[in-house]
Design an enzyme around this catalytic site. Sequence first.
Site, short mmCIF file in Angstrom:
data_model
loop_
_atom_site.label_atom_id
_atom_site.label_comp_id
_atom_site.label_asym_id
_atom_site.label_seq_id
_atom_site.Cartn_x
_atom_site.Cartn_y
_atom_site.Cartn_z
N ASP A 86 53.25 21.62 -20.97
CA ASP A 86 54.56 21.23 -21.51
C ASP A 86 55.58 20.98 -20.41
O ASP A 86 56.61 20.35 -20.62
CB ASP A 86 55.06 22.30 -22.50
CG ASP A 86 55.00 23.68 -21.90
OD1 ASP A 86 55.75 23.96 -20.96
OD2 ASP A 86 54.17 24.50 -22.37
N ASP A 137 40.33 20.69 -15.37
CA ASP A 137 40.10 22.11 -15.67
C ASP A 137 40.57 22.97 -14.49
O ASP A 137 40.07 22.83 -13.37
CB ASP A 137 38.60 22.30 -15.92
CG ASP A 137 38.28 23.70 -16.38
OD1 ASP A 137 39.16 24.59 -16.28
OD2 ASP A 137 37.15 23.92 -16.84
N GLY A 138 41.51 23.87 -14.77
CA GLY A 138 42.06 24.74 -13.74
C GLY A 138 41.00 25.66 -13.13
O GLY A 138 41.09 26.03 -11.96
N ASP A 155 49.76 29.61 -16.66
CA ASP A 155 50.53 29.37 -17.89
C ASP A 155 49.52 28.91 -18.94
O ASP A 155 49.42 27.72 -19.24
CB ASP A 155 51.58 28.29 -17.61
CG ASP A 155 52.51 28.07 -18.79
OD1 ASP A 155 52.28 28.65 -19.86
OD2 ASP A 155 53.46 27.29 -18.63
N THR A 157 46.99 29.22 -22.59
CA THR A 157 46.88 29.62 -23.99
C THR A 157 46.12 30.96 -24.05
O THR A 157 45.70 31.49 -23.01
CB THR A 157 46.11 28.53 -24.76
OG1 THR A 157 45.10 27.98 -23.89
CG2 THR A 157 47.00 27.39 -25.19
N ASP A 158 45.93 31.50 -25.25
CA ASP A 158 45.20 32.76 -25.40
C ASP A 158 43.75 32.58 -24.91
O ASP A 158 43.25 31.46 -24.86
CB ASP A 158 45.16 33.18 -26.88
CG ASP A 158 46.57 33.45 -27.42
OD1 ASP A 158 47.46 33.73 -26.62
OD2 ASP A 158 46.74 33.37 -28.66
N PRO A 162 38.98 26.58 -24.01
CA PRO A 162 39.03 26.23 -22.58
C PRO A 162 39.78 27.26 -21.73
O PRO A 162 39.61 27.30 -20.51
CB PRO A 162 39.74 24.88 -22.56
CG PRO A 162 40.46 24.76 -23.86
CD PRO A 162 39.67 25.58 -24.85
N1 SAM Z 1 53.47 29.36 -23.21
C1 SAM Z 1 52.25 29.25 -23.88
C2 SAM Z 1 51.72 30.50 -24.52
O1 SAM Z 1 51.61 31.54 -23.85
O2 SAM Z 1 51.46 30.44 -25.70
C3 SAM Z 1 51.28 28.50 -23.06
C4 SAM Z 1 51.62 27.06 -23.18
S1 SAM Z 1 50.81 25.91 -22.20
C5 SAM Z 1 51.09 24.51 -23.20
C6 SAM Z 1 49.12 26.34 -22.20
C7 SAM Z 1 48.27 25.19 -21.68
O3 SAM Z 1 47.09 25.69 -21.05
C8 SAM Z 1 47.78 24.24 -22.79
O4 SAM Z 1 48.43 23.00 -22.67
C9 SAM Z 1 46.27 24.13 -22.55
O5 SAM Z 1 45.76 22.83 -22.74
C10 SAM Z 1 46.17 24.61 -21.11
N2 SAM Z 1 44.81 25.07 -20.71
C11 SAM Z 1 43.95 25.82 -21.45
N3 SAM Z 1 42.81 26.02 -20.75
C12 SAM Z 1 42.97 25.37 -19.55
C13 SAM Z 1 42.14 25.22 -18.41
N4 SAM Z 1 40.91 25.76 -18.35
N5 SAM Z 1 42.63 24.52 -17.35
C14 SAM Z 1 43.87 23.97 -17.39
N6 SAM Z 1 44.68 24.08 -18.45
C15 SAM Z 1 44.26 24.78 -19.51
#
Ligand code: SAM
Length: 280
Positions: A86, A137-138, A155, A157-158, A162
């Site tokens: 975001d 992919d991070g 930063d 997701t849960d 991924p």
């Molecule tokens: N603030 C939020 C929360 O705690 O609910 C997190 C928001 S941010 C949009 C999370 C981002 O992590 C998502 O856009 C998701 O696509 C990304 N993400 C998930 N797994 C990932 C990975 N392996 N590598 C890079 N980005 C990843």
Amino acid sequence: MELWYTEKHTPNSGLTIKVKQTIYKEKTEYQNLDIIDTEDFGKMMLLDGLVMLSEKDEFVYHEMLAHPSLYTHPDPKKVLIIGGGDGGTLREVVRHPSVEHAVLVEIDGEVIAASKQYFPQVALGFNSNKAKVIVGDGIKYVSQTDDSYDLILIDSTDPVGPAEGLFSPDFYRNCHRILTDDGILTTQSETPFIDSFSRILPQVVANFKTLFPVTSLYLAAIPTYPSGLWSFTMGSKKNCPIKDFQQARFAEDSLKLNYYNDSLHKAAFSLPNFVQEMLR
Ligand code: SAM
């Protein structure tokens, strides 16, 4: 007809918000992405039905993920953000005069595009000439890169889909490997309140402790996240967030922030007894 959004945090409780309208709906390669407009929280981004951000309270999460580490490190120049598509964390990072490069690695390019379109005030950081965006992919990025960073902010997701590997000891080891000698790794580490989430927090802290001599947990109040009380874990190779707090630089920078300030920097690391107990 009234339209309501509910995120269930347990089978018996959750968050319910009155919706004005659904603005955007997309099934990306990785997740369901929805943007809704709400009466009380403004526009909200949901991934797989879970709140990622709301216009009303996003500043708390983004400021608190970024600034405590940026003002613990004595001179952060190169910052890596994993996830955070975001752009809110990036916005906070590039505000810092000391930061020269900020690299953001987000797996889902559609999150970035939707944020630029519907949350321009959050996505501001993408416009900075200090920022570089990698769609990928991070987990793979930190295992393969030869670049090094003063600060890594996770930063994510849960820990499902991924993002599962973004909570793994291997991933943390690779982050530690690409940090400079006084580098800092900080991750969002879920809420201490709700059982299904609160199991994660002590694991994150324990994993960080195997890698970093200084591991610190801190808290912030985020109304639209489960329970409203959120945790962050900071692992530091050298500097302590309290002893080495860069208060003079904070005063000099005089960033215009909505949540974080110097008193709060110190207060956030004071943990309630039940959280201290969880870490024992
Ligand atoms: N603030 C939020 C929360 O705690 O609910 C997190 C928001 S941010 C949009 C999370 C981002 O992590 C998502 O856009 C998701 O696509 C990304 N993400 C998930 N797994 C990932 C990975 N392996 N590598 C890079 N980005 C990843």
